[in-house]
Design a protein around this motif. Sequence first.
Motif, PDB file in Angstrom:
ATOM      1  N   LEU A 358       0.829  -1.210   0.000  1.00  0.00           N
ATOM      2  CA  LEU A 358       0.000   0.000   0.000  1.00  0.00           C
ATOM      3  C   LEU A 358       0.858   1.252   0.000  1.00  0.00           C
ATOM      4  O   LEU A 358       0.528   2.239  -0.668  1.00  0.00           O
ATOM      5  CB  LEU A 358      -0.927  -0.012   1.220  1.00  0.00           C
ATOM      6  CG  LEU A 358      -2.028  -1.069   1.215  1.00  0.00           C
ATOM      7  CD1 LEU A 358      -2.840  -0.989   2.498  1.00  0.00           C
ATOM      8  CD2 LEU A 358      -2.935  -0.896  -0.004  1.00  0.00           C
ATOM      9  N   GLU A 359       1.971   1.229   0.734  1.00  0.00           N
ATOM     10  CA  GLU A 359       2.826   2.413   0.754  1.00  0.00           C
ATOM     11  C   GLU A 359       3.483   2.651  -0.609  1.00  0.00           C
ATOM     12  O   GLU A 359       3.714   3.787  -1.005  1.00  0.00           O
ATOM     13  CB  GLU A 359       3.894   2.300   1.839  1.00  0.00           C
ATOM     14  CG  GLU A 359       4.756   1.048   1.785  1.00  0.00           C
ATOM     15  CD  GLU A 359       4.198  -0.095   2.612  1.00  0.00           C
ATOM     16  OE1 GLU A 359       4.985  -0.958   3.028  1.00  0.00           O
ATOM     17  OE2 GLU A 359       2.961  -0.107   2.845  1.00  0.00           O
ATOM     18  N   GLN A 360       3.772   1.549  -1.335  1.00  0.00           N
ATOM     19  CA  GLN A 360       4.313   1.712  -2.694  1.00  0.00           C
ATOM     20  C   GLN A 360       3.285   2.371  -3.596  1.00  0.00           C
ATOM     21  O   GLN A 360       3.591   3.309  -4.329  1.00  0.00           O
ATOM     22  CB  GLN A 360       4.696   0.346  -3.260  1.00  0.00           C
ATOM     23  CG  GLN A 360       5.994  -0.215  -2.731  1.00  0.00           C
ATOM     24  CD  GLN A 360       6.315  -1.553  -3.371  1.00  0.00           C
ATOM     25  OE1 GLN A 360       5.423  -2.366  -3.615  1.00  0.00           O
ATOM     26  NE2 GLN A 360       7.585  -1.786  -3.635  1.00  0.00           N
ATOM     27  N   LYS A 361       2.067   1.855  -3.546  1.00  0.00           N
ATOM     28  CA  LYS A 361       1.009   2.420  -4.388  1.00  0.00           C
ATOM     29  C   LYS A 361       0.741   3.876  -4.032  1.00  0.00           C
ATOM     30  O   LYS A 361       0.528   4.717  -4.909  1.00  0.00           O
ATOM     31  CB  LYS A 361      -0.261   1.589  -4.262  1.00  0.00           C
ATOM     32  CG  LYS A 361      -1.373   2.042  -5.192  1.00  0.00           C
ATOM     33  CD  LYS A 361      -2.599   1.164  -5.109  1.00  0.00           C
ATOM     34  CE  LYS A 361      -2.388  -0.185  -5.758  1.00  0.00           C
ATOM     35  NZ  LYS A 361      -3.650  -0.959  -5.871  1.00  0.00           N
ATOM     36  N   ALA A 362       0.774   4.200  -2.755  1.00  0.00           N
ATOM     37  CA  ALA A 362       0.572   5.588  -2.340  1.00  0.00           C
ATOM     38  C   ALA A 362       1.681   6.483  -2.871  1.00  0.00           C
ATOM     39  O   ALA A 362       1.441   7.621  -3.299  1.00  0.00           O
ATOM     40  CB  ALA A 362       0.509   5.671  -0.815  1.00  0.00           C
ATOM     41  N   LYS A 369       0.170  11.993  -9.623  1.00  0.00           N
ATOM     42  CA  LYS A 369      -0.614  13.233  -9.499  1.00  0.00           C
ATOM     43  C   LYS A 369       0.264  14.456  -9.714  1.00  0.00           C
ATOM     44  O   LYS A 369      -0.183  15.455 -10.288  1.00  0.00           O
ATOM     45  CB  LYS A 369      -1.269  13.285  -8.125  1.00  0.00           C
ATOM     46  CG  LYS A 369      -2.447  12.341  -7.969  1.00  0.00           C
ATOM     47  CD  LYS A 369      -3.115  12.501  -6.603  1.00  0.00           C
ATOM     48  CE  LYS A 369      -4.362  11.635  -6.510  1.00  0.00           C
ATOM     49  NZ  LYS A 369      -5.027  11.766  -5.185  1.00  0.00           N
ATOM     50  N   LYS A 370       1.508  14.372  -9.270  1.00  0.00           N
ATOM     51  CA  LYS A 370       2.439  15.482  -9.481  1.00  0.00           C
ATOM     52  C   LYS A 370       2.672  15.700 -10.974  1.00  0.00           C
ATOM     53  O   LYS A 370       2.606  16.834 -11.471  1.00  0.00           O
ATOM     54  CB  LYS A 370       3.746  15.188  -8.765  1.00  0.00           C
ATOM     55  CG  LYS A 370       4.809  16.270  -8.952  1.00  0.00           C
ATOM     56  CD  LYS A 370       6.104  15.885  -8.244  1.00  0.00           C
ATOM     57  CE  LYS A 370       7.197  16.923  -8.506  1.00  0.00           C
ATOM     58  NZ  LYS A 370       8.488  16.531  -7.848  1.00  0.00           N
ATOM     59  N   THR A 415      -3.969   9.814 -16.276  1.00  0.00           N
ATOM     60  CA  THR A 415      -5.247   9.816 -15.570  1.00  0.00           C
ATOM     61  C   THR A 415      -5.728   8.403 -15.270  1.00  0.00           C
ATOM     62  O   THR A 415      -6.196   8.109 -14.167  1.00  0.00           O
ATOM     63  CB  THR A 415      -6.304  10.569 -16.395  1.00  0.00           C
ATOM     64  OG1 THR A 415      -5.865  11.912 -16.606  1.00  0.00           O
ATOM     65  CG2 THR A 415      -7.635  10.590 -15.667  1.00  0.00           C
ATOM     66  N   ARG A 416      -5.619   7.517 -16.233  1.00  0.00           N
ATOM     67  CA  ARG A 416      -6.119   6.153 -16.028  1.00  0.00           C
ATOM     68  C   ARG A 416      -5.302   5.420 -14.958  1.00  0.00           C
ATOM     69  O   ARG A 416      -5.842   4.644 -14.168  1.00  0.00           O
ATOM     70  CB  ARG A 416      -6.114   5.382 -17.340  1.00  0.00           C
ATOM     71  CG  ARG A 416      -7.116   5.948 -18.342  1.00  0.00           C
ATOM     72  CD  ARG A 416      -7.198   5.134 -19.611  1.00  0.00           C
ATOM     73  NE  ARG A 416      -8.074   5.781 -20.578  1.00  0.00           N
ATOM     74  CZ  ARG A 416      -9.394   5.606 -20.618  1.00  0.00           C
ATOM     75  NH1 ARG A 416      -9.973   4.791 -19.778  1.00  0.00           N
ATOM     76  NH2 ARG A 416     -10.128   6.231 -21.510  1.00  0.00           N
ATOM     77  N   ALA A 417      -4.009   5.660 -14.937  1.00  0.00           N
ATOM     78  CA  ALA A 417      -3.189   5.032 -13.899  1.00  0.00           C
ATOM     79  C   ALA A 417      -3.558   5.583 -12.526  1.00  0.00           C
ATOM     80  O   ALA A 417      -3.591   4.834 -11.534  1.00  0.00           O
ATOM     81  CB  ALA A 417      -1.708   5.269 -14.192  1.00  0.00           C
ATOM     82  N   ILE A 418      -3.847   6.885 -12.457  1.00  0.00           N
ATOM     83  CA  ILE A 418      -4.270   7.481 -11.181  1.00  0.00           C
ATOM     84  C   ILE A 418      -5.580   6.856 -10.722  1.00  0.00           C
ATOM     85  O   ILE A 418      -5.748   6.500  -9.547  1.00  0.00           O
ATOM     86  CB  ILE A 418      -4.404   9.010 -11.339  1.00  0.00           C
ATOM     87  CG1 ILE A 418      -3.021   9.637 -11.551  1.00  0.00           C
ATOM     88  CG2 ILE A 418      -5.095   9.622 -10.137  1.00  0.00           C
ATOM     89  CD1 ILE A 418      -3.058  11.113 -11.894  1.00  0.00           C
TER      90      ILE A 418
END
Length: 1114
Positions: A358-362, A369-370, A415-418
Motif C-alpha cells: 500500500l505504501e508503494q502504491k501511495a 498526481k504530481k 489519468t487512467r493510472a491514477i
Amino acid sequence: MREREGGTRDARRAAGSQRSARFRALDRLGPAWQPGQNGRKARGWVRCSHTGQRGGRSPSPPGSAKVKWQTAAERSPLPPSPAPQPRLGVGVFACVYLCAQVCEHACPFRKSGAHLFFVGRWLAGFHLSGTVTEPAIQSEPETVCNVAISFDRCKITSVTCSCGNKDIFYCAHVVALSLYRIRKPDQVKLHLPISETLFQMNRDQLQKFVQYLITVHHTEVLPTAQKLADEILSQNSEINQVHGAPDPTAGASIDDENCWHLDEEQVQEQVKLFLSQGGYHGSGKQLNLLFAKVREMLKMRDSNGARMLTLITEQFMADPRLSLWRQQGTAMTDKYRQLWDELGALWMCIVLNPHCKLEQKASWLKQLKKWNSVDVCPWEDGNHGSELPNLTNALPQGANANQDSSNRPHRTVFTRAIEACDLHWQDSHLQHIISSDLYSNYCYHDDTENSLFDSRGWPLWHEHVPTACARVDALRSHGYPREALRLAIAIVNTLRRQQQKQLEMFRTQKKELPHKSITSITNLEGWVGHPLDPVGTLFSSLMEACHIDDENFSGFSDFTENMGQCKSLEYQHLPAHKFLEEGESYLTLAVEVALIGLGQQRIMPDGLYTQEKVCRNEEQLISKLQEIELDDTLVKIFRKQAVFLLEAGPYSGLGEIIHRESVPMHTFAKYLFASLLPHDAELAYKIALRAMRLLVLESTAPAGDLTRPHHIASVVPNRYPRWFTLSHIESQQCELASTMLTAAKGDVRRLETVLESIQKNIHSSSHIFKLAQDAFKIATLMDSLPDITLLKVSLELGLQVMRMTLSTLNWRRREMVRWLVTCATEVGVYALDSIMQSWFTLFTPTEATSIVATTVMSNSTIVRLHLDCHQQEKLASSARTLALQCAMKDPQNCALSALTLCEKDHIAFETAYQIVLDAATTGMSYTQLFTIARYMEHRGYPMRAYKLATLAMTHLNLSYNQDTHPAINDVLWACALSHSLGKNELAAIIPLVVKSVKCATVLSDILRRCTLTTPGMVGLHGRRNSGKLMSLDKAPLRQLLDATIGAYINTTHSRLTHISPRHYSEFIEFLSKARETFLMAHDGHIQFTQFIDNLKQIYKGKKKLMMLVRERFG
C-alpha cells in the motif's frame, strides 16, 4: 585495533571463529533466503564490539548489526570445518543469466566472451572482484578491465568496471565475470568479509597490513590514510563518535532493503539523449526497447522496473519540446505521441501490480498526481480534451458526474493510472477466477445482467471492459501468465454472454417498436483504439497460450501462493480449456474476441491523433488475424460472428441502423469478406454491402432516438463532426468496393448489386473514378476475353463521375473525359453514340468538341471498332450534331472545333460558319476571331477570312506603348490579307486599323508594307490587278500616313514626360524612325523640322537631351 569492553585477544579470536562459522552457515541458505525484494542499496557496517551504532546514522537497537549472522546460525548448524565453502553466492549469480539477456542488446559479450580470460578472481564476503582481459585484435589493442561486483540476497546490488562503457545495462566484462563465477566456482578464491579477516589479526599484523597497503598504493591512498589516522587519534573527531566501521564486503543487514543494481544516472542520460534526437537515428526504437526492458523487469518481478520507469518518465516530462509545442499550439509527432501512450500503459501495469504494498502504491499515486498537474503533461486524446465521462473504472463518479464536458478537467496520459490506484484484487470472486481452473457453480441460476456465473456455471467477470483487460495485462506483465489467461477467458465468456443478451434485447425491441428506428447505443467508448487496448490485450494473451506449454507456465511461482493462499499442486498444470465450448481452443477464443471488438459499434473520437489511432489499431489487429490460417473451426467462428454483426442492431457496427458518427466498418468488412468468400459467398457479400455505408456524409442519416436513456446523442453534442481521417476512411471504402468488384467478375447479379451500392454510398468522385478504372482493368485482362458486364459497370461509374464533376473544378477532369471515351470505345459503338447524344449532362461544350467528338472521329477509333461505312457515317453525324450544339452554346471555345468537325459536310459547315458570324459582334474576342479567320484562309476561304479579320479589328485596341502586343502579328496578317485581295479591301480595313491601333511603330510597319507592292497582285480567283502602286497622297494610304505621323508625335511627348538619362540614346533612335515616316509625306521635311523645334522649346530644361537632338537633327 584496540581491545574494547574488557575482552581479551583470545576472546576476540573465539568470536571471530564463531562469526566465520556463521558466515559459512549463511552459504547454506542459498537463493531461498530472500527477506525482501524492493528498496534501496545499503553498504554493510561491522562493529568492533557486539553492540554499537552505524556510522552517520541514528543508533540502532542492540544487536541489530549482527541479525543476519544470528539468523544464519539459527537456521543452519555450525559446520565442522572452519574452511570457507565455495558455494557462497551461487544463488545470486544464477540470476546473472537473466542479466546476460538484459545486456544482449547493448554488449557483444557472447561474441567476445570466448576470448576473455581472467588474471585474478577474489570473492570476499559479498564482494566479487576480478580482472578481465580482452586479447588484442587487428584494430584494437589488448584491454584489461578491473571488475567489482557486490551482491546481496540473490541480487547484484552494485557493479563497477574500468572499461568506462556508459550504458544502462551491464557491460560485457561484468557479465563475463559473473558467468565465470557460475561455471567455475572452484577457481574463484573465496575469503571472509574483510572485517572478519581483520578481526583475527593481532596488533603487529594489523600494522603490517596497513603499512603494506599504503606502500603498494601510496600515491592513491596516502592522503586518505593520513587523514583517517589524524581523525582516529583525535578524541573528539566524528569518526570516534561511531562504533564500528564500514565494510564493503560484508553485505547489508537483514532488515535493509535490497534491489538489483541500476545506474540511475545512465538511465536518465540515455533517455535524455534519445529524446533530444527527436525521433532521428533510431531514437524512437531505442526508447521502445527501454519500455520493453521495463516490461521484462516487471515480468521477472524486479523492483527496478518501477524505478526505471520513474526515471524515464521524469525525462519525458522534462522534454523542452512539450512547452514549445504547447506555446505554438502544434501537435507532437505521431511516433512521439505513441511513446507517451506506452508510458501511460506501463504505469497502469505498475499500479495494478497485485502484490504491491500500500505504501508503494501511495508513493506512485503521489508521483503520478504530481506529473498529472504539470501544465505540459500530454492529454490522453492528443490535442483535444475528451468529451466522454470517466469510464476507466466502475467507481461512482460523484456529484460532478454529469457536469458539462467543457468544465471537465482534461484527461492526461496518467489519468487512467491514477484512477487505477483505487482498484484492488481483494474481490473473492476475482480471486477464485484467477486462482483455479476448476472454479464453477453449476447450481447457480441467477440469470441477471451482472450474474457471477452463466447458465453453464462458468465464472463471469463484470467490469468496465478496458479496466478488466488492464488487469489481464498487469498479470501478464508481472509474470502471472496462467492467472492472466484465466481472467481473459472469463472476460471473453462474459462478452459472448453480453453479445447474446444484446441480440435478444434488440429482437424484442424490434417486435415491440416495428415502425420506430432504434439507434440506441451503449458503447460510448470504443475498444479498438482505446488507450488501454483491451481487445489487443485479450487477443495477445490468448494467442500466447497457443504457443506456451505447461512448463512455461510453471516457470513462475504460483500467483495464489504469493497472495498467501494455499493451493493444491495437482491443479497447477491443468489447462484452462474447461470453460471453452466443445471444439474451441485458445486460438478460436482469440479470433472471436478480436471479431467482437472490431465489430463493436463505437463513436468516432475527437481529435486527429485519436482518430488516427483508431484506424492504426484496427489495421494492426487485422494484420495479426491475417497471419492465422483459417480452418473449419475458425470458419464457424467467422460465420457465427458475421451473423451476429448483421442482426445485432445498434450494438454492432454492421447493424441495420447505426449512428451517423459511428466508426465505419470498411477495413474490417474487407477482411471478413476475403475470409468468408471461399466458404460462404452470400454471407460475405451481405457483410461487405452492409459496411459500404458512410453515414457521416449522408444529409439524411438518422439522428437517433433522443428519448432512449443511453443514446449517444446525450453525450456527444449535436454537431457536424470533424473527421480528420475522412480521406483515409473513404479510401478504405473504395478498397472494399474494389474487392467486391474483383470477386464479382462474371456474376451479373452481384455486379449489379455492387454497382448500386457504390452509386449510393460513395460520395467522392476521385474514388468512383478509381473504381471505374479498376473495373476496366479487371474486365480487360490480357489473358481473357473482355467481361462485357464489368465493362458496363466501369462505364456506368465513369458516367457518374462525369455528372459529379461537371459543375465543379477538378484537376483530373481532362484525364477522366479521355478515359471515359476509351471505356465507351471498349464497350462498343452504341456506347459512343449514347454519350454523344447526352453530352450536355456529361461534358462541357469544350470537352465535347475538343476531346469526345474529335476522338470519336479519329481513324484509330474507326479501326478499333472495325466500323463499316454506314456506322462511320452514323457516328460522324452524331459528332457533327454535337459540334453544332456546342458551338451555339459556347461559340467562343467551340466554333473552331465545330468548323473542323463539319468540314466534310457542306450544310453543317455553313451552319457552323453562320454561328461564328452571329457570335462575332457580341461574344467573341479578337483573338478567337483572328484564329478562325486564319483557319478560313488555310481552308481556302480568303473572303470569309477577310470578313472575320475585319470583325476582329473592331474588338482590338493597341495603345501607343504596346509595341510588343501579341495581336500585332494578327494585325499585320489582316492587312497583308486585305492588300492581297485588292485596293477596295485594303481601303476598307485601313480605317479600322487607324481606329484600333495607336502604336506608331506598328502603323509605320503597315504603311511601308502597303507601299512596297501593288494591292491585289494575286486577288480572288487568281486575277491580276493593274501594276500601279498606291499613292501616299490619296486615300486610303494618306489617312494611314497622317495617323502614323500623329502617333509618332503623341508617343514622343508621352515618352518625354517621364524619360531618364539612360533612355536618351534609345529616344534618339526613335526620333530617327519617326523622321523616316515624316519624310514619306511631300512636306514631311518641313513638318519634321517644325516638330523638332517645338521639342527644343517645350523641353529646353532637358539640356543634355536637347543637345543630343541638335547634334543628330540640327
